[in-house]
Design a protein around this motif. Sequence first.
Motif, PDB file in Angstrom:
ATOM      1  N   UNK A 146       0.826  -1.205   0.000  1.00  0.00           N
ATOM      2  CA  UNK A 146       0.000   0.000   0.000  1.00  0.00           C
ATOM      3  C   UNK A 146       0.864   1.261   0.000  1.00  0.00           C
ATOM      4  N   UNK A 147       1.973   1.227   0.723  1.00  0.00           N
ATOM      5  CA  UNK A 147       2.865   2.388   0.743  1.00  0.00           C
ATOM      6  C   UNK A 147       3.495   2.616  -0.621  1.00  0.00           C
ATOM      7  N   UNK A 148       3.828   1.542  -1.309  1.00  0.00           N
ATOM      8  CA  UNK A 148       4.399   1.674  -2.659  1.00  0.00           C
ATOM      9  C   UNK A 148       3.416   2.376  -3.586  1.00  0.00           C
ATOM     10  N   UNK A 149       2.123   2.073  -3.426  1.00  0.00           N
ATOM     11  CA  UNK A 149       1.115   2.701  -4.276  1.00  0.00           C
ATOM     12  C   UNK A 149       1.009   4.205  -4.024  1.00  0.00           C
ATOM     13  N   UNK A 150       1.524   4.673  -2.892  1.00  0.00           N
ATOM     14  CA  UNK A 150       1.488   6.101  -2.589  1.00  0.00           C
ATOM     15  C   UNK A 150       2.667   6.846  -3.221  1.00  0.00           C
ATOM     16  N   UNK A 151       3.633   6.120  -3.752  1.00  0.00           N
ATOM     17  CA  UNK A 151       4.800   6.753  -4.352  1.00  0.00           C
ATOM     18  C   UNK A 151       4.454   7.316  -5.731  1.00  0.00           C
ATOM     19  N   UNK A 152       5.277   8.242  -6.231  1.00  0.00           N
ATOM     20  CA  UNK A 152       5.107   8.672  -7.619  1.00  0.00           C
ATOM     21  C   UNK A 152       5.182   7.455  -8.547  1.00  0.00           C
ATOM     22  N   UNK A 153       4.400   7.481  -9.596  1.00  0.00           N
ATOM     23  CA  UNK A 153       4.305   6.320 -10.485  1.00  0.00           C
ATOM     24  C   UNK A 153       5.672   5.881 -11.009  1.00  0.00           C
ATOM     25  N   UNK A 154       6.561   6.837 -11.251  1.00  0.00           N
ATOM     26  CA  UNK A 154       7.879   6.520 -11.793  1.00  0.00           C
ATOM     27  C   UNK A 154       8.748   5.729 -10.820  1.00  0.00           C
ATOM     28  N   UNK A 155       8.381   5.738  -9.529  1.00  0.00           N
ATOM     29  CA  UNK A 155       9.186   5.069  -8.502  1.00  0.00           C
ATOM     30  C   UNK A 155       8.613   3.716  -8.074  1.00  0.00           C
ATOM     31  N   UNK A 156       7.379   3.439  -8.448  1.00  0.00           N
ATOM     32  CA  UNK A 156       6.708   2.257  -7.897  1.00  0.00           C
ATOM     33  C   UNK A 156       7.375   0.952  -8.322  1.00  0.00           C
ATOM     34  N   UNK A 216      13.739   3.508  -0.922  1.00  0.00           N
ATOM     35  CA  UNK A 216      13.506   3.051   0.456  1.00  0.00           C
ATOM     36  C   UNK A 216      13.171   4.240   1.347  1.00  0.00           C
ATOM     37  N   UNK A 217      13.885   5.338   1.163  1.00  0.00           N
ATOM     38  CA  UNK A 217      13.601   6.529   1.972  1.00  0.00           C
ATOM     39  C   UNK A 217      12.202   7.063   1.666  1.00  0.00           C
ATOM     40  N   UNK A 218      11.816   7.040   0.388  1.00  0.00           N
ATOM     41  CA  UNK A 218      10.485   7.526   0.018  1.00  0.00           C
ATOM     42  C   UNK A 218       9.383   6.674   0.656  1.00  0.00           C
ATOM     43  N   UNK A 241       3.520   9.673   6.654  1.00  0.00           N
ATOM     44  CA  UNK A 241       2.663  10.721   6.113  1.00  0.00           C
ATOM     45  C   UNK A 241       1.248  10.255   5.918  1.00  0.00           C
ATOM     46  N   UNK A 242       0.926   9.036   6.421  1.00  0.00           N
ATOM     47  CA  UNK A 242      -0.414   8.469   6.260  1.00  0.00           C
ATOM     48  C   UNK A 242      -0.748   7.645   7.484  1.00  0.00           C
ATOM     49  N   UNK A 243      -2.029   7.485   7.808  1.00  0.00           N
ATOM     50  CA  UNK A 243      -2.420   6.673   8.960  1.00  0.00           C
ATOM     51  C   UNK A 243      -2.034   5.225   8.755  1.00  0.00           C
ATOM     52  N   UNK A 244      -1.679   4.499   9.834  1.00  0.00           N
ATOM     53  CA  UNK A 244      -1.309   3.093   9.707  1.00  0.00           C
ATOM     54  C   UNK A 244      -2.423   2.287   9.058  1.00  0.00           C
ATOM     55  N   UNK A 245      -2.113   1.478   8.043  1.00  0.00           N
ATOM     56  CA  UNK A 245      -3.147   0.761   7.313  1.00  0.00           C
ATOM     57  C   UNK A 245      -3.921  -0.246   8.142  1.00  0.00           C
ATOM     58  N   UNK A 246      -3.347  -0.707   9.241  1.00  0.00           N
ATOM     59  CA  UNK A 246      -4.033  -1.747   9.990  1.00  0.00           C
ATOM     60  C   UNK A 246      -4.667  -1.245  11.279  1.00  0.00           C
TER      61      UNK A 246
END
Length: 327
Positions: free
Chosen positions: A64-74, A117-119, A126-131
């Motif tokens: 889910x965190x990966x999906x929050x990254x810019x598309x070029x970084x996913x 990894x840093x992103x 920067x987002x609420x915990x998914x669980x």
Amino acid sequence: MAQEAADAKINDLSTELKLLRKGLGIQAKTLPGVVGERLREVCGVHEEDNPGTVRGKVVDTLRRLIERLPESQRETARIVLGFGTGANERYTQRLELLGSGADRNVRTMQRRADDVIYLIAEAAYGAPPPFEGASIISQDGPWHTSALAVRLNLTGAAAEVFETRKVVSHVAGLAEIEHAISLARPASTTGQPDLSGLGIDVVAGGEVHSVRMVSSTRVAFSLRPPRPLDAGDQHEFFFRIRLDELPAPFYCCTPEFSCERFDLNIRFDRREPPLRVWRIDGDFSKDAEDPLPARKPLFLDNAGEVHTGFHDLRPARSYGVGWQPAS
């Protein structure tokens, strides 16, 4: 001081993620044992969680965190952590996948890996915990869908559906995944359904069994993986459904349990393209086929296809594409 504390958390999580990516990454058998304090916090891992639950929470949170990254970084992030790579590809082998063209300098690839990894760590704070309580991915059901990809080909009234579904088990010993589709008209008026116009074939990932009517226009069936799934296990099915006729001029996913991602591609009959096409995004199921509500228009490309995607689908809501037929 607050910013310094936030930066410290991000740096700590980055360090833990760099340890996690080593070896086989998220596919490593030892993953539950190498989850650090910050990552446990972000993923909502508790002391009483068994290894399967720990793995499931970590994998789902990182996805889910990966999906929050810019598309070029996913895609870089997926490769670095081991998503979708070969079962035996270690970190150094995955790192080579990041090279493109003449740019295969090891330092460059390592820097790209460190940056992503840093992103991810930055996104985690920067987002609420998914669980936690705000999550829409519920653990109440026996499983949820992490990714659903559908390709629908239309020829006249007939339709052919190719579906790839990745599910994550929430329980130990999950042996069957229930599925259902709607038909254009009642399959039976006598109580003995005629399913001759319906073809369901698993191409990979298991088998279909127990095809049955659950209403006059709804067919249910079970998908059986090659082996029962433990809690946190992910499994992918790929199957095909052939219909003599679609139930209505729309195609939707209306999940019973939560769905993280749904990608839909529809190829219309070039001889009879629709007059207009629109996106259905979170409607109540009874409103999905209603053409009156204002919705985002979609447009066919030069191949007569339309593509759209959805994230974090809520149970009992409908997501997909509707259209107005030419005739």
